[in-house]
Every structure is written in C-alpha cells, then in structure tokens.
Design a protein around this motif. Structure first.
Motif, PDB file in Angstrom:
ATOM      1  N   TYR A   1       0.857  -1.183   0.000  1.00  0.00           N
ATOM      2  CA  TYR A   1       0.000   0.000   0.000  1.00  0.00           C
ATOM      3  C   TYR A   1       0.893   1.232   0.000  1.00  0.00           C
ATOM      4  N   LEU A   2       1.185   1.726  -1.186  1.00  0.00           N
ATOM      5  CA  LEU A   2       2.002   2.937  -1.359  1.00  0.00           C
ATOM      6  C   LEU A   2       3.318   2.850  -0.581  1.00  0.00           C
ATOM      7  N   GLY A   3       3.961   1.682  -0.667  1.00  0.00           N
ATOM      8  CA  GLY A   3       5.264   1.502  -0.028  1.00  0.00           C
ATOM      9  C   GLY A   3       5.212   0.842   1.331  1.00  0.00           C
TER      10      GLY A   3
ATOM     11  N   LEU B   1      -3.535   0.868  -5.574  1.00  0.00           N
ATOM     12  CA  LEU B   1      -3.733   2.247  -6.023  1.00  0.00           C
ATOM     13  C   LEU B   1      -5.043   2.717  -5.397  1.00  0.00           C
ATOM     14  N   PRO B   2      -4.986   3.323  -4.203  1.00  0.00           N
ATOM     15  CA  PRO B   2      -6.221   3.644  -3.476  1.00  0.00           C
ATOM     16  C   PRO B   2      -7.003   4.789  -4.103  1.00  0.00           C
ATOM     17  N   GLN B   3      -8.267   4.896  -3.693  1.00  0.00           N
ATOM     18  CA  GLN B   3      -9.149   5.918  -4.249  1.00  0.00           C
ATOM     19  C   GLN B   3      -8.674   7.329  -3.936  1.00  0.00           C
ATOM     20  N   THR B   4      -7.985   7.501  -2.822  1.00  0.00           N
ATOM     21  CA  THR B   4      -7.446   8.823  -2.492  1.00  0.00           C
ATOM     22  C   THR B   4      -6.429   9.289  -3.519  1.00  0.00           C
ATOM     23  N   VAL B   5      -5.790   8.344  -4.192  1.00  0.00           N
ATOM     24  CA  VAL B   5      -4.814   8.676  -5.226  1.00  0.00           C
ATOM     25  C   VAL B   5      -5.499   8.866  -6.583  1.00  0.00           C
ATOM     26  N   THR B   6      -6.421   7.978  -6.924  1.00  0.00           N
ATOM     27  CA  THR B   6      -7.077   8.080  -8.240  1.00  0.00           C
ATOM     28  C   THR B   6      -7.931   9.329  -8.357  1.00  0.00           C
ATOM     29  N   ALA B   7      -8.292   9.936  -7.234  1.00  0.00           N
ATOM     30  CA  ALA B   7      -9.091  11.161  -7.269  1.00  0.00           C
ATOM     31  C   ALA B   7      -8.295  12.349  -7.789  1.00  0.00           C
ATOM     32  N   ASN B   8      -6.963  12.235  -7.793  1.00  0.00           N
ATOM     33  CA  ASN B   8      -6.085  13.311  -8.271  1.00  0.00           C
ATOM     34  C   ASN B   8      -5.241  12.759  -9.410  1.00  0.00           C
ATOM     35  N   PHE B   9      -5.553  13.179 -10.646  1.00  0.00           N
ATOM     36  CA  PHE B   9      -4.903  12.579 -11.822  1.00  0.00           C
ATOM     37  C   PHE B   9      -3.388  12.734 -11.775  1.00  0.00           C
ATOM     38  N   SER B  10      -2.917  13.917 -11.418  1.00  0.00           N
ATOM     39  CA  SER B  10      -1.474  14.147 -11.384  1.00  0.00           C
ATOM     40  C   SER B  10      -0.803  13.208 -10.380  1.00  0.00           C
ATOM     41  N   LYS B  11      -1.411  13.078  -9.217  1.00  0.00           N
ATOM     42  CA  LYS B  11      -0.875  12.188  -8.184  1.00  0.00           C
ATOM     43  C   LYS B  11      -0.947  10.737  -8.644  1.00  0.00           C
TER      44      LYS B  11
ATOM     45  N   PHE C   1      -0.847   9.580 -11.801  1.00  0.00           N
ATOM     46  CA  PHE C   1       0.177   9.301 -12.818  1.00  0.00           C
ATOM     47  C   PHE C   1       1.543   9.093 -12.161  1.00  0.00           C
ATOM     48  N   THR C   2       1.857   9.940 -11.190  1.00  0.00           N
ATOM     49  CA  THR C   2       3.146   9.828 -10.498  1.00  0.00           C
ATOM     50  C   THR C   2       3.242   8.524  -9.717  1.00  0.00           C
ATOM     51  N   THR C   3       2.176   8.174  -9.023  1.00  0.00           N
ATOM     52  CA  THR C   3       2.160   6.950  -8.217  1.00  0.00           C
ATOM     53  C   THR C   3       2.265   5.708  -9.094  1.00  0.00           C
TER      54      THR C   3
ATOM     55  N   ASP D   1      -2.005  10.728 -20.008  1.00  0.00           N
ATOM     56  CA  ASP D   1      -0.613  10.943 -19.622  1.00  0.00           C
ATOM     57  C   ASP D   1       0.299  10.482 -20.759  1.00  0.00           C
ATOM     58  N   PRO D   2       1.077  11.386 -21.369  1.00  0.00           N
ATOM     59  CA  PRO D   2       1.942  10.993 -22.500  1.00  0.00           C
ATOM     60  C   PRO D   2       3.021   9.988 -22.118  1.00  0.00           C
ATOM     61  N   TYR D   3       3.281   9.865 -20.816  1.00  0.00           N
ATOM     62  CA  TYR D   3       4.301   8.925 -20.368  1.00  0.00           C
ATOM     63  C   TYR D   3       3.738   7.542 -20.059  1.00  0.00           C
ATOM     64  N   PHE D   4       2.469   7.352 -20.281  1.00  0.00           N
ATOM     65  CA  PHE D   4       1.860   6.041 -20.068  1.00  0.00           C
ATOM     66  C   PHE D   4       2.091   5.203 -21.322  1.00  0.00           C
ATOM     67  N   ASP D   5       3.245   4.541 -21.360  1.00  0.00           N
ATOM     68  CA  ASP D   5       3.607   3.719 -22.518  1.00  0.00           C
ATOM     69  C   ASP D   5       4.611   2.653 -22.096  1.00  0.00           C
ATOM     70  N   ASP D   6       4.993   1.811 -23.056  1.00  0.00           N
ATOM     71  CA  ASP D   6       5.862   0.678 -22.725  1.00  0.00           C
ATOM     72  C   ASP D   6       7.275   1.093 -22.363  1.00  0.00           C
TER      73      ASP D   6
END
Length: 495
Positions: free
Chosen positions: A24-26, A213-223, A225-227, A249-254
């Motif tokens: 859970y987030l580390g 990936l908890p709901q507290t994180v998915t509620a903030n797109f920037s957070k 993507f980073t997580t 997110d342009p960085y969501f790739d292989d």
C-alpha cells in the motif's frame, strides 16, 4: 489445480513467508503476516459465538487490515460483506437490514449506529497481538465465501452470494489462462466492487504481490500518474474507464512501464478507441477483454484484442466462454441477439435473504445453477458479443447502476415532483453520463447543486446524476407509465 482457497493461501505463507503480499504505497505486508493475522481474527470470531455461517460486514478502504478481516472471516466459516467508505448511510442501513450480520468489523469508523457489536481497528490490532496465530478448521467448499451487494431496483441493494466453489472456478481459470505466478498486480477497484476479486485471489493463490492504487490517489490525476509510474506493475486489472484517464498521460507507454505485459479489463464495455490507443502505446502487451456479471463470479469470458481483431471489428467481442461454463442465447431467432444465460459452477446460489429476486433470476439446468443476466448478446461462431441491456440497468465507469434505484431516490427529493434517470451514450455505445429528467415542484428551477446535495446523502457518489434536465411534464406510454425509452432516445439524439 487449486482445490481450496484458504489451504493454498496457507501453503504460500509456509513456502514463502517473507514474500510481499500487499503493498500500500510503499507500506508492505508479507504472506506470513496475512496468515498469522487472519488466523488470529478467525480465532477471535470463534469467541464471539456467532450463529454458524452468518455473514460479517467489513467496512473500510483498500487496506491490508480489510484483507486480513476477509480471510479471517472465511477461515471461521463466515462470509464477508465488503462495504466501501464511500457508501451512503442509506446504503449501509439497507445492507445491514438485508444481511442481518451479527457483527461488523469497522476498519474505518462506522458512520451509522448499529445494534450489533462492532470490532474496530484498535480491536483488530489487539487481536493480532493477543490471540493465537494458528487456526486449523476448514471452510466447506459450498459455503458462501463472500457477498457483494449490487444495485437494487427499489432502493434495496441485492447481496450476491459467492461460494468457495464459485471462486475456485474463477481463480483456476484465471491462473491457467493468464500468468499470475509471482506477478506484481495492480489492485485499484474498491473491495465492494467485484472487479477487485480479479486482482485479489489469482494474485494471492500464485504468490504474487498486490500493488494498491487507493481511491485517495485516483481522485487526483497528477498524483495518480506519479504513483503509477513508481509501481513495478506486470499485470493491470481495471475498468476501461481508468485506462482512458491514464492514456491522457503521455508517459503512459511501454518505455515508462517496461514490465507491464498484460491488461485485464472487466466491468464495462471496452471500446475500439480505447483498445486501439492502448495497443499503440503498448504494442507488445496482451490486451484482454473479459465479461461477466457479479452473479457469475466476476468474469467468465475472455479474448485478446489483437491488431487483427481491431481491424476486423468495430464493436469488440467480449470473449470466448471459459471451460466448465455454458452460455446460451435466449433469442427469438437464429443469429438474433438475445438474453445471455450463464450456467456452471461459477454461478451464484442467489441473492442473500431475497428468495423472490433469486427465483426471478436463477434456475437449475442439467444439474447446474444458471443465471439470466439481462444482457443482450450473440455468438459469432464461438465468440460472444455484447449488444446492451434487456432492462434499464447500465454500467457507468465500471459500476453497475439500476436506473430504477436512482429513480426511487429522485422521488424522495423535496424539490422534485417527478424524475427519472437516463443514460447518455457516446459514439462507442458506452455510457458517458447519467442524467436526470425532472419536473420541479416550484415554477422556479432549483439549482443543480441543490439537487445533488440532497441526493449525496442517499446515493453512492457514482449514482448521483451529473446533470439535471428540467421539464414541465414527462412523456407517458400507452400504459400510463413514464416513457423512459422515449427520454433515453431524446437525450441521445445527436444533432
């Protein structure tokens, strides 16, 4: 082949005690911790002298203590009912009324008063430290393992009972069809959403690690993507809606997710557009579309969406039926879409304490339990395709919503004389919005915010209409009922 969920979990703990089961987030927990703590919970439940096989409601978020409580309940012979912290008080009260649990485990503070004992997180911590960490009893294969409550038609959610036999049918198929062996698997859906089961048990049965990936994180797109970028994911489990957001997110790739080899989608329709974009970003990954109602244990069809399939079909298939499950199409003619009927060991025994609804939806055929899905579909050879709903049940962002349940609570809004919920579809036949067409009580239209505020305490957040359309009257059909089909057609008329 896995023959017992709890025995296999204990074996994983014995063979790989220090393997991380939950991250859970580390903050990590091992298989040994899961085994010992769940055994302590099972021993505790035995001291509670509950009526045999009565369910236990478990309330909280996507935490390790929730998982411990689930496994502890199952070991002690009590089905667990996962209830998310985003549940409205009305929903909580309804579940309590229907399920009649004799105990609630509240990992988070319970927002309603109940007449049964409540075990808090502090209590759990004490249980881990004081009660034995060994538990030898075995749960019978046909005992109910968990109960997930879905949307109901009159404000009363239905509790789908899933037995260990049902779960084994699903987990053995997933373990055989996809490589879960010691994999890092995304755990994103709340535990009250049965899609979480697709991540939970195939991963734990195969010694893998659940990366939360908890709901507290998915509620903030920037957070989010980073997580996500920090998680060493190999298998992705989610609704298509979540990956639609990630593709922003342009960085969501292989290149940035080099180990991500498999995408497993369920819960709503996977559109051609989403699959095409994902294939461009992850050309070497396996993109798997699956389908199944909660009543048939998460999913029972799957198909890999390849570039060739994208070239062949505009509306993607939902898959080949898994071994041991039978699907028939109840239609009026050959090659005509009809209702999808599922039979097999994966089909639920029915709805908890609701014999009328169970009788309407379930029956037995050739010695197998069968379920009438209410979904329309057809076969092209042995490949199944989805064509919509028989009734007015929809999927929005992966959540199943029965429009009649929303209508029930719309009728209780003090500012509304009459109202109905209607879905708005995008060009990919996917529900993009939930709207409400309403007749206000006053000549002055109430604000959108005022209506939402009144519904917020009654409905789950995803069930509150995003927009209200005001009318002086609603159309009626020849039977004198509100013509919902006409309203759906109206809001989906594209200029």
């Amino acid at each position: 082949m896995i023959k017992n969920i709890l025995v296999t979990l204990s074996q994983q703990a014995a063979q790989h005690p220090e393997q991380v089961a939950f991250d859970y987030l580390g903050r990590t927990n091992t298989y040994s911790e899961l085994e010992k703590r769940s055994n302590s919970v099972a021993n505790y439940l035995k001291t509670c002298h509950l009526t045999p096989k009565t369910p236990v409601m478990v309330y909280g978020g996507q935490t390790f203590d929730m998982l411990v409580a689930f496994i502890g309940c199952a070991k002690a012979g009590h089905a667990y009912i996962p209830v998310d912290t985003n549940s409205s008080t009305d929903r909580l009260t309804s579940i309590m009324h229907t399920a009649e649990p004799e105990l609630v485990i509240a990992v988070e503070p319970l927002p309603i008063k109940v007449v049964v004992p409540v075990t808090s997180l502090a209590d759990l911590t004490n249980i881990y430290q004081t009660l034995p960490t060994v538990f030898d009893e075995k749960t019978a294969i046909d005992d109910t393992f968990y109960i997930i409550f879905t949307s109901g038609t009159t404000g009363n959610p239905k509790g789908v009972q899933i037995t260990q036999r049902n779960l084994l049918s699903f987990v053995n198929w997933m373990s055989t069809a996809f490589n879960f062996e010691k994999r890092n698997v995304l755990l994103q859906p709340p535990f009250s959403f049965d899609l979480s089961v697709m991540a939970l048990y195939p991963t734990l049965m195969n010694g893998g690690t659940l990366r939360v990936l908890p709901q507290t994180v998915t509620a903030n797109f920037s957070k989010m993507f980073t997580t996500l970028a920090s998680l060493p994911l190999q298998i992705w489990v989610s609704t298509p809606s979540l990956v639609d957001i990630c593709l922003l997110d342009p960085y969501f790739d292989d290149k940035h997710y080099p180990d991500l080899a498999t995408f497993l989608f369920c819960g709503e329709e996977l559109t051609h557009q989403t699959a095409s974009k994902l294939n461009e970003r992850f050309p070497q990954a396996h993109i798997i579309n699956t389908y199944g109602p909660t009543e048939a244990t998460v999913a029972m069809t799957s198909v890999e969406i390849t570039p060739e399939m994208l070239r062949t079909y505009d509306r993607l298939p939902i898959g080949y039926v898994k071994p041991g499950t039978q699907v028939t199409i109840d239609s009026s003619g050959v090659d005509e879409p009809g209702e999808i009927i599922i039979a097999g060991y994966n089909v639920s025994k029915g709805y908890l304490n609701n014999p009328a609804k169970t009788k309407n939806a379930f029956f037995e055929t050739n010695g197998l339990q069968a379920y009438c899905t209410g979904d329309l579909g057809y076969f092209d050879h042995d490949l199944l395709f989805y064509k919509g709903r028989v009734d007015f049940q929809i999927k929005l962002n992966g959540y199943r919503i029965e429009l009649e349940e929303v209508n029930h609570f719309l009728s209780e809004v003090t500012l509304i004389k009459q109202g109905v919920a209607v879905p708005k579809y995008d060009r990919n036949h996917k529900v993009s919005q939930l709207l409400a067409v309403v007749v206000p009580k006053s000549p002055h239209e109430p604000s959108q915010m005022a209506l939402r505020q009144e519904l917020n305490g009654k409905l789950m957040p995803y069930m509150v209409p995003q927009r209200f359309i005001f009318r002086e009257t609603l159309p009626h059909n020849v039977n004198g009922k509100v013509d919902i089909k006409a309203l759906i057609s109206e809001v989906n008329t594209h200029a």
